[in-house]
Design a protein around this motif. Structure first.
Motif, PDB file in Angstrom:
ATOM      1  N   LEU A 261       0.858  -1.184   0.000  1.00  0.00           N
ATOM      2  CA  LEU A 261       0.000   0.000   0.000  1.00  0.00           C
ATOM      3  C   LEU A 261       0.893   1.232   0.000  1.00  0.00           C
ATOM      4  O   LEU A 261       1.585   1.515   0.972  1.00  0.00           O
ATOM      5  CB  LEU A 261      -0.905  -0.008   1.238  1.00  0.00           C
TER       6      LEU A 261
ATOM      7  N   GLU B 173      -7.454  -1.775   1.383  1.00  0.00           N
ATOM      8  CA  GLU B 173      -6.221  -1.261   1.987  1.00  0.00           C
ATOM      9  C   GLU B 173      -5.802  -2.103   3.188  1.00  0.00           C
ATOM     10  O   GLU B 173      -4.606  -2.342   3.404  1.00  0.00           O
ATOM     11  CB  GLU B 173      -6.404   0.210   2.378  1.00  0.00           C
TER      12      GLU B 173
ATOM     13  N   GLN C 148      -2.127  -3.889   3.016  1.00  0.00           N
ATOM     14  CA  GLN C 148      -1.019  -3.480   3.883  1.00  0.00           C
ATOM     15  C   GLN C 148      -0.380  -4.668   4.608  1.00  0.00           C
ATOM     16  O   GLN C 148       0.732  -4.560   5.132  1.00  0.00           O
ATOM     17  CB  GLN C 148      -1.476  -2.422   4.891  1.00  0.00           C
TER      18      GLN C 148
END
Length: 243
Positions: free
Chosen positions: A64, A140, A144
């Motif tokens: 990310l 996200e 991540q």
């Protein structure tokens, strides 16, 4: 000499006739719209590399970026494409169904890196009025964690079999978390989704992605070397991008 007068007296058109003519006009219009749609799409509805599935090579990673871009691929890949999507966008779902498995194979083979940039202008068309933003936040959360295959499967599910319809009901955060768990995402990623930890950053990232689209503000948008590709006419665009 006077002109002869007609003995025919025009009669008003009945309401039934008016409705019938109107129905015919609507039917013709729909046929024209459908024809134009099919003409503009071109290409084929054939699913490319059907049966391959999402990326499954453990060497594929995902990251990310600070600007919210989600980058999936292997290290030191020469070719990167930018893909702009809204999680509720039907055309994005069609693109994923048609080309997602071919993209996944090129990623697994180290020929292509994909940079996903997600926008949320269809929030207003979701039942919850914020589904696109929450789905971006969920993406996200999974990205991540760095697990490429888990993210690839999560992304594929959200844009295919798990994609909600515009104007209908959508997934709450617990349901998004369950899809992430089904995809093999980590417990931390699942908790991140459940608690909506990335909701505010996702909203900011979506706004930035929309601004970067500029006058090309439509989804899906695929850019190769900064140039937009017509993904529904050029059926070989994935292979061409991988060269």
């Amino acid at each position: 000499m006077s002109k002869p007068t007609s003995k025919h007296t025009p009669q008003p058109v009945s309401s039934k006739t008016t409705y019938a003519l109107g129905a015919v006009a609507v039917a013709v219009l729909l046929l024209i719209v459908f024809a134009v749609y099919q003409w503009n799409r071109g290409g084929s509805d054939e699913v490319r590399n059907d049966g391959y599935g999402s990326s499954h090579d453990p060497a594929v990673s995902v990251a990310l970026d600070s600007d919210g871009a989600i980058v999936i691929g292997k290290p030191n890949v020469a070719k990167t494409i930018d893909v702009y999507e809204d999680p509720l966008c039907p055309a994005c779902g069609l693109m994923e169904k048609t080309y997602g498995q071919e993209i996944a194979q090129q990623v697994d083979q180290g020929k292509l890196t994909v940079r996903y940039r997600m926008v949320n202008f269809l929030d207003r068309s979701s039942g919850s009025k914020d589904y696109s933003t929450r789905a971006i936040a969920a993406n996200e959360c999974v990205a991540q964690a760095g697990d490429g295959p888990a993210y690839s499967k999560f992304h594929a599910l959200l844009f295919t079999t798990k994609q909600p319809s515009e104007g209908g009901s959508d997934h709450d955060n617990k349901e998004l978390a369950a899809i992430a768990k089904e995809s093999g995402a980590s417990d931390d990623a699942v908790t991140c989704i459940t608690k909506a930890d990335r909701l505010d950053p996702a909203r900011n990232h979506a706004e930035a992605a929309l601004k970067s689209l500029g006058d090309r503000a439509a989804t899906p948008t695929v850019l190769i070397d900064g140039k937009k590709v017509d993904v529904f006419k050029d059926t070989d665009w994935v292979l061409n991008a991988s060269k």
